[in-house]
Design a protein around this motif. Structure first.
Motif, PDB file in Angstrom:
ATOM      1  N   ASP A  32      -5.781  -2.356  -3.357  1.00 19.45           N
ATOM      2  CA  ASP A  32      -5.503  -2.449  -1.932  1.00 19.45           C
ATOM      3  C   ASP A  32      -4.793  -1.188  -1.469  1.00 19.45           C
ATOM      4  OD1 ASP A  32      -4.603  -3.207   0.653  1.00 19.45           O
ATOM      5  OD2 ASP A  32      -4.305  -5.275   0.023  1.00 19.45           O
ATOM      6  N   GLU A  33      -5.071  -0.778  -0.239  1.00 16.44           N
ATOM      7  CA  GLU A  33      -4.367   0.372   0.325  1.00 16.44           C
ATOM      8  C   GLU A  33      -2.870   0.085   0.444  1.00 16.44           C
ATOM      9  OE1 GLU A  33      -6.117   1.541   4.022  1.00 16.44           O
ATOM     10  OE2 GLU A  33      -8.060   1.943   3.096  1.00 16.44           O
ATOM     11  N   GLU A  34      -2.534  -1.164   0.629  1.00 14.58           N
ATOM     12  CA  GLU A  34      -1.125  -1.570   0.747  1.00 14.58           C
ATOM     13  C   GLU A  34      -0.600  -2.019  -0.610  1.00 14.58           C
ATOM     14  OE1 GLU A  34       0.597  -1.194   3.509  1.00 14.58           O
ATOM     15  OE2 GLU A  34      -1.142  -0.509   4.649  1.00 14.58           O
ATOM     16  N   TYR A  35      -0.843  -1.180  -1.632  1.00  7.14           N
ATOM     17  CA  TYR A  35      -0.509  -1.577  -2.995  1.00  7.14           C
ATOM     18  C   TYR A  35       0.985  -1.797  -3.193  1.00  7.14           C
ATOM     19  CZ  TYR A  35       0.821   3.302  -3.803  1.00  7.14           C
ATOM     20  OH  TYR A  35       1.423   4.528  -3.727  1.00  7.14           O
ATOM     21  N   ARG A  36       1.842  -1.130  -2.430  1.00  4.61           N
ATOM     22  CA  ARG A  36       3.283  -1.356  -2.579  1.00  4.61           C
ATOM     23  C   ARG A  36       3.649  -2.787  -2.189  1.00  4.61           C
ATOM     24  NH1 ARG A  36       3.130   4.030  -0.574  1.00  4.61           N
ATOM     25  NH2 ARG A  36       4.024   5.495  -2.070  1.00  4.61           N
ATOM     26  N   MET A  37       3.053  -3.269  -1.116  1.00  5.07           N
ATOM     27  CA  MET A  37       3.303  -4.659  -0.716  1.00  5.07           C
ATOM     28  C   MET A  37       2.715  -5.616  -1.747  1.00  5.07           C
ATOM     29  SD  MET A  37       3.136  -4.722   3.467  1.00  5.07           S
ATOM     30  CE  MET A  37       1.364  -4.721   3.526  1.00  5.07           C
ATOM     31  N   ALA A  42      -2.308   2.597 -11.339  1.00  2.00           N
ATOM     32  CA  ALA A  42      -3.704   2.829 -10.949  1.00  2.00           C
ATOM     33  C   ALA A  42      -4.397   1.521 -10.595  1.00  2.00           C
ATOM     34  CB  ALA A  42      -4.457   3.538 -12.077  1.00  2.00           C
ATOM     35  N   TRP A  43      -4.111   0.461 -11.359  1.00  2.00           N
ATOM     36  CA  TRP A  43      -4.737  -0.830 -11.059  1.00  2.00           C
ATOM     37  C   TRP A  43      -4.306  -1.329  -9.688  1.00  2.00           C
ATOM     38  CZ3 TRP A  43      -3.302  -5.761  -9.777  1.00  2.00           C
ATOM     39  CH2 TRP A  43      -4.310  -6.720  -9.827  1.00  2.00           C
ATOM     40  N   PHE A  44      -3.001  -1.301  -9.408  1.00  2.40           N
ATOM     41  CA  PHE A  44      -2.520  -1.766  -8.106  1.00  2.40           C
ATOM     42  C   PHE A  44      -3.114  -0.923  -6.984  1.00  2.40           C
ATOM     43  CE2 PHE A  44       0.738  -4.172 -10.395  1.00  2.40           C
ATOM     44  CZ  PHE A  44       0.776  -5.326  -9.629  1.00  2.40           C
ATOM     45  N   ILE A  97       2.458  -5.044  -5.013  1.00  2.00           N
ATOM     46  CA  ILE A  97       3.394  -5.049  -6.137  1.00  2.00           C
ATOM     47  C   ILE A  97       4.571  -5.962  -5.824  1.00  2.00           C
ATOM     48  CG2 ILE A  97       5.038  -3.645  -7.450  1.00  2.00           C
ATOM     49  CD1 ILE A  97       3.003  -1.302  -7.130  1.00  2.00           C
ATOM     50  N   ASN A  98       5.125  -5.824  -4.633  1.00  2.00           N
ATOM     51  CA  ASN A  98       6.247  -6.657  -4.229  1.00  2.00           C
ATOM     52  C   ASN A  98       5.858  -8.142  -4.243  1.00  2.00           C
ATOM     53  OD1 ASN A  98       9.060  -6.591  -3.149  1.00  2.00           O
ATOM     54  ND2 ASN A  98       8.066  -7.728  -1.495  1.00  2.00           N
ATOM     55  N   SER A  99       4.667  -8.447  -3.760  1.00  2.00           N
ATOM     56  CA  SER A  99       4.196  -9.830  -3.711  1.00  2.00           C
ATOM     57  C   SER A  99       4.048 -10.406  -5.122  1.00  2.00           C
ATOM     58  CB  SER A  99       2.857  -9.884  -2.969  1.00  2.00           C
ATOM     59  OG  SER A  99       2.318 -11.167  -3.009  1.00  2.00           O
ATOM     60  N   VAL A 100       3.497  -9.634  -6.033  1.00  2.00           N
ATOM     61  CA  VAL A 100       3.327 -10.097  -7.418  1.00  2.00           C
ATOM     62  C   VAL A 100       4.689 -10.338  -8.061  1.00  2.00           C
ATOM     63  CG1 VAL A 100       2.563  -9.379  -9.723  1.00  2.00           C
ATOM     64  CG2 VAL A 100       1.067  -9.047  -7.742  1.00  2.00           C
ATOM     65  N   LEU A 101       5.626  -9.429  -7.846  1.00  2.00           N
ATOM     66  CA  LEU A 101       6.966  -9.611  -8.408  1.00  2.00           C
ATOM     67  C   LEU A 101       7.660 -10.833  -7.813  1.00  2.00           C
ATOM     68  CD1 LEU A 101       8.125  -5.898  -8.520  1.00  2.00           C
ATOM     69  CD2 LEU A 101       7.511  -7.347 -10.468  1.00  2.00           C
ATOM     70  N   ARG A 102       7.519 -11.018  -6.508  1.00  2.00           N
ATOM     71  CA  ARG A 102       8.137 -12.172  -5.853  1.00  2.00           C
ATOM     72  C   ARG A 102       7.535 -13.476  -6.393  1.00  2.00           C
ATOM     73  NH1 ARG A 102      11.420 -12.366  -2.152  1.00  2.00           N
ATOM     74  NH2 ARG A 102      10.988 -10.305  -1.328  1.00  2.00           N
ATOM     75  N   HIS A 103       6.220 -13.487  -6.569  1.00  2.00           N
ATOM     76  CA  HIS A 103       5.549 -14.675  -7.122  1.00  2.00           C
ATOM     77  C   HIS A 103       6.091 -14.976  -8.521  1.00  2.00           C
ATOM     78  CE1 HIS A 103       2.357 -17.575  -7.831  1.00  2.00           C
ATOM     79  NE2 HIS A 103       2.135 -16.984  -8.999  1.00  2.00           N
ATOM     80  N   HIS A 104       6.268 -13.953  -9.317  1.00  2.00           N
ATOM     81  CA  HIS A 104       6.800 -14.143 -10.665  1.00  2.00           C
ATOM     82  C   HIS A 104       8.218 -14.733 -10.616  1.00  2.00           C
ATOM     83  CE1 HIS A 104       7.516 -13.496 -14.909  1.00  2.00           C
ATOM     84  NE2 HIS A 104       8.673 -12.947 -14.578  1.00  2.00           N
TER      85      HIS A 104
END
Length: 73
Positions: free
Chosen positions: A49-54, A43-45, A56-63
């Motif tokens: 943003d409407e592009e929440y899947r991207m 729900a937070w993601f 999520i991917n960006s946050v994981l990649r940053h990690h």
């Protein structure tokens, strides 16, 4: 055509028995990429943003990048 314009009269109602026997089938190409997220995390993601899947991917990649930098330092 809008949802209101669709004639559903020839489709029988879905019963509890139908859902008890129902099986979720995910295409094999997608099954390997499934990740279960807690509802509040999802729900937070989605609220960000409407592009929440991207996102999520960006946050994981940053990690991953941060973790890799810490291990090489």
């Amino acid at each position: 055509m809008s949802d209101e314009d669709i004639d559903y009269s020839d489709i029988p109602p879905l019963t509890d028995e139908f859902f008890e026997k129902a099986v979720l089938r995910v295409p094999a190409t997608q099954a390997k990429n499934l990740v279960q997220l807690d509802p509040d995390v999802m729900a937070w993601f989605q609220s960000q943003d409407e592009e929440y899947r991207m996102l999520i991917n960006s946050v994981l990649r940053h990690h991953i990048e941060q973790d890799s930098n810490q291990k090489t330092a």
